[in-house]
Design a protein around this motif. Structure first.
Motif, PDB file in Angstrom:
ATOM      1  N   ARG A  24      38.890  99.913  25.953  1.00 22.91           N
ATOM      2  CA  ARG A  24      38.923  98.597  25.301  1.00 22.91           C
ATOM      3  C   ARG A  24      37.579  98.265  24.669  1.00 22.91           C
ATOM      4  NH1 ARG A  24      41.662  93.439  27.881  1.00 22.91           N
ATOM      5  NH2 ARG A  24      39.561  93.259  28.683  1.00 22.91           N
ATOM      6  N   LEU A  25      36.514  98.564  25.378  1.00 25.99           N
ATOM      7  CA  LEU A  25      35.173  98.298  24.876  1.00 25.99           C
ATOM      8  C   LEU A  25      34.899  99.100  23.604  1.00 25.99           C
ATOM      9  CD1 LEU A  25      32.271  97.242  25.064  1.00 25.99           C
ATOM     10  CD2 LEU A  25      31.815  99.000  26.795  1.00 25.99           C
ATOM     11  N   THR A  26      35.232 100.384  23.631  1.00 23.50           N
ATOM     12  CA  THR A  26      34.994 101.250  22.474  1.00 23.50           C
ATOM     13  C   THR A  26      35.822 100.816  21.274  1.00 23.50           C
ATOM     14  OG1 THR A  26      34.599 103.073  24.029  1.00 23.50           O
ATOM     15  CG2 THR A  26      34.882 103.656  21.716  1.00 23.50           C
ATOM     16  N   ASP A  27      37.078 100.499  21.508  1.00 17.33           N
ATOM     17  CA  ASP A  27      37.950 100.045  20.411  1.00 17.33           C
ATOM     18  C   ASP A  27      37.442  98.744  19.804  1.00 17.33           C
ATOM     19  OD1 ASP A  27      39.563 102.242  20.779  1.00 17.33           O
ATOM     20  OD2 ASP A  27      41.128 101.166  21.894  1.00 17.33           O
ATOM     21  N   ALA A  28      36.952  97.844  20.642  1.00 18.82           N
ATOM     22  CA  ALA A  28      36.431  96.564  20.142  1.00 18.82           C
ATOM     23  C   ALA A  28      35.212  96.789  19.265  1.00 18.82           C
ATOM     24  CB  ALA A  28      36.080  95.646  21.315  1.00 18.82           C
ATOM     25  N   ARG A  29      34.310  97.651  19.697  1.00 19.42           N
ATOM     26  CA  ARG A  29      33.117  97.951  18.901  1.00 19.42           C
ATOM     27  C   ARG A  29      33.491  98.626  17.582  1.00 19.42           C
ATOM     28  NH1 ARG A  29      29.278  94.556  20.603  1.00 19.42           N
ATOM     29  NH2 ARG A  29      28.798  94.793  22.815  1.00 19.42           N
ATOM     30  N   GLU A  30      34.521  99.453  17.627  1.00 19.93           N
ATOM     31  CA  GLU A  30      34.963 100.104  16.391  1.00 19.93           C
ATOM     32  C   GLU A  30      35.526  99.086  15.411  1.00 19.93           C
ATOM     33  OE1 GLU A  30      37.448 104.069  15.056  1.00 19.93           O
ATOM     34  OE2 GLU A  30      38.145 102.946  16.798  1.00 19.93           O
ATOM     35  N   SER A  31      36.294  98.130  15.908  1.00 21.26           N
ATOM     36  CA  SER A  31      36.871  97.114  15.032  1.00 21.26           C
ATOM     37  C   SER A  31      35.789  96.267  14.372  1.00 21.26           C
ATOM     38  CB  SER A  31      37.829  96.208  15.828  1.00 21.26           C
ATOM     39  OG  SER A  31      37.108  95.368  16.729  1.00 21.26           O
ATOM     40  N   ASN A  32      34.657  96.114  15.042  1.00 20.00           N
ATOM     41  CA  ASN A  32      33.570  95.298  14.505  1.00 20.00           C
ATOM     42  C   ASN A  32      32.826  95.993  13.374  1.00 20.00           C
ATOM     43  OD1 ASN A  32      32.639  92.643  14.941  1.00 20.00           O
ATOM     44  ND2 ASN A  32      30.723  93.406  15.803  1.00 20.00           N
ATOM     45  N   LEU A  33      33.057  97.288  13.210  1.00 18.82           N
ATOM     46  CA  LEU A  33      32.422  98.028  12.118  1.00 18.82           C
ATOM     47  C   LEU A  33      32.940  97.581  10.752  1.00 18.82           C
ATOM     48  CD1 LEU A  33      32.366 101.694  13.507  1.00 18.82           C
ATOM     49  CD2 LEU A  33      30.429 100.116  13.296  1.00 18.82           C
ATOM     50  N   GLU A  34      34.075  96.869  10.746  1.00 16.17           N
ATOM     51  CA  GLU A  34      34.621  96.387   9.472  1.00 16.17           C
ATOM     52  C   GLU A  34      33.675  95.400   8.803  1.00 16.17           C
ATOM     53  OE1 GLU A  34      37.242  97.592   8.027  1.00 16.17           O
ATOM     54  OE2 GLU A  34      37.637  98.921   9.737  1.00 16.17           O
TER      55      GLU A  34
END
Length: 313
Positions: free
Chosen positions: A134-144
């Motif tokens: 969940r943490l990794t996916d959240a950080r990835e989404s913030n790359l937008e």
């Protein structure tokens, strides 16, 4: 001054503590190599996430190194956005940590000090892979690199990015309690919202705005108003609403104080700096760009010690 000096000595003593190395199943390491991984994580968190570094030092010795490994993993992910200028490079770095986590749970981590420290924590405390994911996916989404579409979207992001770290530290502390989980959820949301407010002036200088669009529209505030550092009342109204939301989450977390295990209080120490910021921004009439908000809280070590000793968060 004497109290401050005593506090510094206490933190120095704590930071010099080292947990004796244990034999882990994935490979054989000398005592020095295990300590080196822990030291790397400690230095990384101290340099990049100082307030949470201080909080982590006050955790029990058996939990401390694992919590530092979790925090270091979070730092590695969080700093990707600032380190890269092209989104696809950021995604490649996120993918490295996704692959790393898969290898960790298969018992074959890459030779990276954070990965080696994390696998030790995972095997010692049986940490849930779900929270890392969940943490990794959240950080990835913030790359937008776009504003949150709504306050609700912001809360979901804070839950996934900040609360997930708290869930992992709770597991490292051996705490499995539904009330502690509920408190962690609300503290994570409060800390995440406050982090957004604290970062807003820095991001504005880079012509970036992450404040949710729906709250900006509600108060008729444009991205340019934020980028210019406007101190007009509508911008203060936006700040007030977000600060009030964070405060409500902290208040809800406080409502579980009589129900959570005693060991959880120290896990929730990050709420101290969160509350301090909310108090400060209220004193400056919710001026998001007031210079005093950028000043470091030099009394934070004392405040953390006091709360740790009196079991408050």
């Amino acid at each position: 001054m004497a109290a401050v000096n005593r506090t510094r000595k206490i933190f120095l003593k704590i930071s010099n503590c080292r947990r004796k190395s244990s034999i882990v199943s994935y490979t054989k390491y000398s005592t020095n190599s295990v300590q080196s991984n822990s030291q790397y994580c400690m230095n990384l968190v101290r340099r990049m996430d100082y307030e949470n570094f201080l909080c982590t030092l006050l955790l029990p010795k058996a939990t401390r190194n694992s919590a530092l490994a979790i925090r270091a993993f979070n730092v590695e992910l969080a700093q990707i956005q600032d380190m890269v200028t092209e989104k696809h490079i950021g995604k490649m770095r996120i993918q490295f940590w996704k692959d790393t986590m898969e290898k960790i749970y298969k018992g074959h981590p890459p030779q990276h000090p954070v990965a080696l420290a994390v696998i030790e924590a995972v095997q010692k405390h049986n940490l849930s892979k779900m929270w890392f994911t969940r943490l990794t996916d959240a950080r990835e989404s913030n790359l937008e690199d776009r504003p949150h579409t709504s306050v609700k979207n912001l809360e979901v992001y804070c839950e996934n990015s900040v609360s997930s770290v708290l869930y992992l530290v709770l597991e490292a502390a051996g705490i499995k309690d539904v009330h502690a989980d509920h408190a962690a959820s609300h503290i994570g949301k409060a800390v995440g919202i406050v982090t957004l407010l604290r970062a807003a002036p820095y991001l504005a200088n880079r012509r970036k705005v992450y404040i949710p669009n729906d709250i900006l529209i509600k108060h008729n505030v444009s991205h340019q108003d934020i980028i210019k550092g406007s101190t007009a009342q509508p911008v203060k109204d936006v700040t007030f609403e977000l600060a009030s939301l964070a405060n409500n989450h902290l208040s809800t977390a406080q409502s579980f104080k009589t129900k959570i295990p005693k060991a959880a209080f120290r896990v929730f120490l990050p709420s101290v700096s969160c509350q301090h910021y909310l108090n400060k921004i209220q004193r400056v009439d919710f001026d998001l760009f007031h210079s005093s908000l950028r000043e470091r809280n030099h009394l934070l070590p004392i405040q953390l010690l006091r709360n740790a000793w009196t079991r408050r968060y």
